[in-house]
Design an enzyme around this catalytic site. Sequence first.
Site, PDB file in Angstrom:
ATOM      1  N   SER A  74       0.854  -1.185   0.000  1.00 11.90           N
ATOM      2  CA  SER A  74       0.000   0.000   0.000  1.00 11.90           C
ATOM      3  C   SER A  74       0.886   1.230   0.000  1.00 11.90           C
ATOM      4  O   SER A  74       1.645   1.470   0.947  1.00 11.90           O
ATOM      5  CB  SER A  74      -0.889   0.003   1.241  1.00 11.90           C
ATOM      6  OG  SER A  74      -1.399   1.305   1.434  1.00 11.90           O
ATOM      7  N   HIS A 118      -1.215  -1.279  -4.239  1.00 14.63           N
ATOM      8  CA  HIS A 118      -2.492  -0.965  -3.589  1.00 14.63           C
ATOM      9  C   HIS A 118      -2.565   0.550  -3.387  1.00 14.63           C
ATOM     10  O   HIS A 118      -1.701   1.150  -2.740  1.00 14.63           O
ATOM     11  CB  HIS A 118      -2.575  -1.719  -2.250  1.00 14.63           C
ATOM     12  CG  HIS A 118      -3.888  -1.599  -1.560  1.00 14.63           C
ATOM     13  ND1 HIS A 118      -4.997  -2.340  -1.931  1.00 14.63           N
ATOM     14  CD2 HIS A 118      -4.290  -0.837  -0.519  1.00 14.63           C
ATOM     15  CE1 HIS A 118      -6.007  -2.033  -1.140  1.00 14.63           C
ATOM     16  NE2 HIS A 118      -5.605  -1.105  -0.276  1.00 14.63           N
ATOM     17  N   ASP A 124      -4.706   3.574  -1.983  1.00 10.22           N
ATOM     18  CA  ASP A 124      -5.772   3.891  -1.028  1.00 10.22           C
ATOM     19  C   ASP A 124      -6.327   5.286  -1.248  1.00 10.22           C
ATOM     20  O   ASP A 124      -5.609   6.276  -1.105  1.00 10.22           O
ATOM     21  CB  ASP A 124      -5.218   3.812   0.400  1.00 10.22           C
ATOM     22  CG  ASP A 124      -5.053   2.379   0.877  1.00 10.22           C
ATOM     23  OD1 ASP A 124      -6.031   1.608   0.770  1.00 10.22           O
ATOM     24  OD2 ASP A 124      -3.965   2.040   1.352  1.00 10.22           O
ATOM     25  N   MET A 159      -8.986   8.007   0.093  1.00 11.90           N
ATOM     26  CA  MET A 159      -9.832   8.366   1.248  1.00 11.90           C
ATOM     27  C   MET A 159     -10.398   9.751   1.035  1.00 11.90           C
ATOM     28  O   MET A 159      -9.664  10.674   0.671  1.00 11.90           O
ATOM     29  CB  MET A 159      -8.976   8.359   2.521  1.00 11.90           C
ATOM     30  CG  MET A 159      -8.308   7.039   2.794  1.00 11.90           C
ATOM     31  SD  MET A 159      -7.294   7.170   4.277  1.00 11.90           S
ATOM     32  CE  MET A 159      -6.556   5.538   4.298  1.00 11.90           C
ATOM     33  N   HIS A 178      -8.372   1.121  -4.023  1.00 14.58           N
ATOM     34  CA  HIS A 178      -9.292   0.845  -2.917  1.00 14.58           C
ATOM     35  C   HIS A 178      -9.995   2.161  -2.579  1.00 14.58           C
ATOM     36  O   HIS A 178      -9.404   3.033  -1.945  1.00 14.58           O
ATOM     37  CB  HIS A 178      -8.454   0.304  -1.732  1.00 14.58           C
ATOM     38  CG  HIS A 178      -9.222   0.106  -0.474  1.00 14.58           C
ATOM     39  ND1 HIS A 178      -8.603  -0.072   0.759  1.00 14.58           N
ATOM     40  CD2 HIS A 178     -10.550   0.027  -0.226  1.00 14.58           C
ATOM     41  CE1 HIS A 178      -9.519  -0.235   1.691  1.00 14.58           C
ATOM     42  NE2 HIS A 178     -10.709  -0.170   1.128  1.00 14.58           N
ATOM     43  N   MET A 235     -12.120   4.273  -0.535  1.00 12.33           N
ATOM     44  CA  MET A 235     -12.791   4.506   0.754  1.00 12.33           C
ATOM     45  C   MET A 235     -13.507   5.835   0.600  1.00 12.33           C
ATOM     46  O   MET A 235     -13.121   6.877   1.141  1.00 12.33           O
ATOM     47  CB  MET A 235     -11.749   4.522   1.885  1.00 12.33           C
ATOM     48  CG  MET A 235     -11.199   3.140   2.173  1.00 12.33           C
ATOM     49  SD  MET A 235      -9.677   3.167   3.126  1.00 12.33           S
ATOM     50  CE  MET A 235      -8.489   3.332   1.802  1.00 12.33           C
ATOM     51  N   MET A 237     -11.392  -6.046   5.253  1.00  8.22           N
ATOM     52  CA  MET A 237     -10.561  -5.138   6.045  1.00  8.22           C
ATOM     53  C   MET A 237     -10.267  -5.775   7.396  1.00  8.22           C
ATOM     54  O   MET A 237     -11.177  -6.245   8.080  1.00  8.22           O
ATOM     55  CB  MET A 237     -11.282  -3.801   6.289  1.00  8.22           C
ATOM     56  CG  MET A 237     -11.492  -2.920   5.083  1.00  8.22           C
ATOM     57  SD  MET A 237      -9.985  -2.427   4.232  1.00  8.22           S
ATOM     58  CE  MET A 237      -9.061  -1.569   5.506  1.00  8.22           C
ATOM     59  N   PHE A 290      -6.584   4.646   8.228  1.00  6.88           N
ATOM     60  CA  PHE A 290      -5.199   4.910   8.612  1.00  6.88           C
ATOM     61  C   PHE A 290      -4.337   3.669   8.434  1.00  6.88           C
ATOM     62  O   PHE A 290      -4.805   2.552   8.660  1.00  6.88           O
ATOM     63  CB  PHE A 290      -5.133   5.370  10.084  1.00  6.88           C
ATOM     64  CG  PHE A 290      -5.923   6.619  10.323  1.00  6.88           C
ATOM     65  CD1 PHE A 290      -5.361   7.874  10.107  1.00  6.88           C
ATOM     66  CD2 PHE A 290      -7.252   6.550  10.719  1.00  6.88           C
ATOM     67  CE1 PHE A 290      -6.113   9.028  10.283  1.00  6.88           C
ATOM     68  CE2 PHE A 290      -8.025   7.694  10.901  1.00  6.88           C
ATOM     69  CZ  PHE A 290      -7.444   8.941  10.679  1.00  6.88           C
ATOM     70  N   GLY A 291      -3.082   3.900   8.055  1.00  8.24           N
ATOM     71  CA  GLY A 291      -2.120   2.808   7.999  1.00  8.24           C
ATOM     72  C   GLY A 291      -1.538   2.567   9.383  1.00  8.24           C
ATOM     73  O   GLY A 291      -1.796   3.335  10.325  1.00  8.24           O
ATOM     74  N   ASP A 335      -6.535  -6.511   4.150  1.00  5.24           N
ATOM     75  CA  ASP A 335      -5.911  -5.189   4.207  1.00  5.24           C
ATOM     76  C   ASP A 335      -5.968  -4.646   5.623  1.00  5.24           C
ATOM     77  O   ASP A 335      -7.050  -4.468   6.174  1.00  5.24           O
ATOM     78  CB  ASP A 335      -6.678  -4.263   3.239  1.00  5.24           C
ATOM     79  CG  ASP A 335      -6.098  -2.865   3.139  1.00  5.24           C
ATOM     80  OD1 ASP A 335      -5.001  -2.619   3.663  1.00  5.24           O
ATOM     81  OD2 ASP A 335      -6.770  -2.019   2.508  1.00  5.24           O
ATOM     82  N   GLY A 358      -2.775  -4.049   8.893  1.00  2.95           N
ATOM     83  CA  GLY A 358      -1.988  -4.723   9.928  1.00  2.95           C
ATOM     84  C   GLY A 358      -1.360  -6.035   9.476  1.00  2.95           C
ATOM     85  O   GLY A 358      -0.985  -6.871  10.301  1.00  2.95           O
ATOM     86  N   GLY A 364       1.220  -2.122   4.052  1.00  2.00           N
ATOM     87  CA  GLY A 364       1.795  -0.780   3.935  1.00  2.00           C
ATOM     88  C   GLY A 364       3.081  -0.685   4.714  1.00  2.00           C
ATOM     89  O   GLY A 364       4.184  -0.840   4.166  1.00  2.00           O
ATOM     90  N   SER A 365       2.940  -0.487   6.016  1.00  8.88           N
ATOM     91  CA  SER A 365       4.126  -0.302   6.861  1.00  8.88           C
ATOM     92  C   SER A 365       5.072  -1.495   6.838  1.00  8.88           C
ATOM     93  O   SER A 365       6.286  -1.325   6.913  1.00  8.88           O
ATOM     94  CB  SER A 365       3.714   0.012   8.308  1.00  8.88           C
ATOM     95  OG  SER A 365       2.328  -0.068   8.477  1.00  8.88           O
TER      96      SER A 365
HETATM   97  C1  DX5 Z   1      -6.277   1.500   5.622  1.00  2.00           C
HETATM   98  C2  DX5 Z   1      -5.807   1.204   4.225  1.00  2.00           C
HETATM   99  C3  DX5 Z   1      -4.696   0.232   4.169  1.00  2.00           C
HETATM  100  C4  DX5 Z   1      -3.427   0.667   4.850  1.00  2.00           C
HETATM  101  C5  DX5 Z   1      -2.675  -0.556   5.274  1.00  2.00           C
HETATM  102  O1  DX5 Z   1      -7.437   2.242   5.575  1.00  2.00           O
HETATM  103  O2  DX5 Z   1      -6.866   0.707   3.446  1.00  2.00           O
HETATM  104  O3  DX5 Z   1      -4.427  -0.160   2.827  1.00  2.00           O
HETATM  105  O4  DX5 Z   1      -2.604   1.458   4.043  1.00  2.00           O
HETATM  106  O5  DX5 Z   1      -1.580  -0.155   6.018  1.00  2.00           O
HETATM  107  P1  DX5 Z   1      -0.847  -1.142   7.025  1.00  2.00           P
HETATM  108  O6  DX5 Z   1      -0.380  -2.299   6.240  1.00  2.00           O
HETATM  109  O7  DX5 Z   1       0.279  -0.300   7.533  1.00  2.00           O
HETATM  110  O8  DX5 Z   1      -1.843  -1.523   8.076  1.00  2.00           O
HETATM  111 ZN    ZN Z   2      -6.436  -0.264   1.457  1.00  2.00          ZN
END
Ligand code: DX5
Ligand code: ZN
Length: 219
Positions: A7, A32, A34, A36, A65, A67, A138, A144-145, A176, A178, A198-199
Amino acid sequence: MIKVAPSILAADLARLGAEVEEIRAAGADYVHFDVMDGAFVPNISMGIPVLKSLRKATDMFLDAHLMVARPLRYVEQFCAAGADLVNVHVEADSEKKLLDALERIRRQGKKTGVTLKPGTPAEAILPYLDLVDLVLVMTVEPGFGGQRFMEDMLPKIRTIRGWIEERGLCCELEVDGGVDAGTAPLCIAAGANVLVAGSAVFGKEDRAAAIRLIRGEEI
Ligand code: DX5
Ligand code: ZN
């Protein structure tokens, strides 16, 4: 085959092209993306112009994705901007409007996805399951990541995998939120085949090693 979809929310967005090139070289399967809108989720990320620039910079598969509330308003623009797959949330509009959105995505020759927030039961996917290329579960509250993986989502992943098998669908099952080397094996065991991270990818120095660990390969 297990796919990893980093992500870019966790990337250095000032050097997005280079970051995406790096994860491509590191073995990522999808990017990916995101989106928002500050209404469907309490955060704002990036949108159509960024996707358009990214499309010019890479030939990687772009998994958008959304949102976004009432995504019907925007799906065609995301397709035109270069998304390969456009994913809408089941909570984001009425069933009728969402079916219309999926139809418009398909008509543009793109793949379709539907997403469930953690509080939404697996059954909410049923009106769309036979029509989509991907279902996204999800495993954090979207917005948030860097949040903690919700293990109580695993039964939902198992249930949806069961339906996909029963119906003989070739729909992908993505998770998606954590996802890292510790939680990825739980997702894979529950039946997910596309892992967003992501992280756990962009936060690591060695992205190739991070991707291999998430995919469950030896390094
Ligand atoms: C959250 C996003 C995710 C996010 C995942 O709303 O949809 O895609 O970036 O980040 P991590 O992998 O750090 O949880
Ligand atoms: Zn996402």
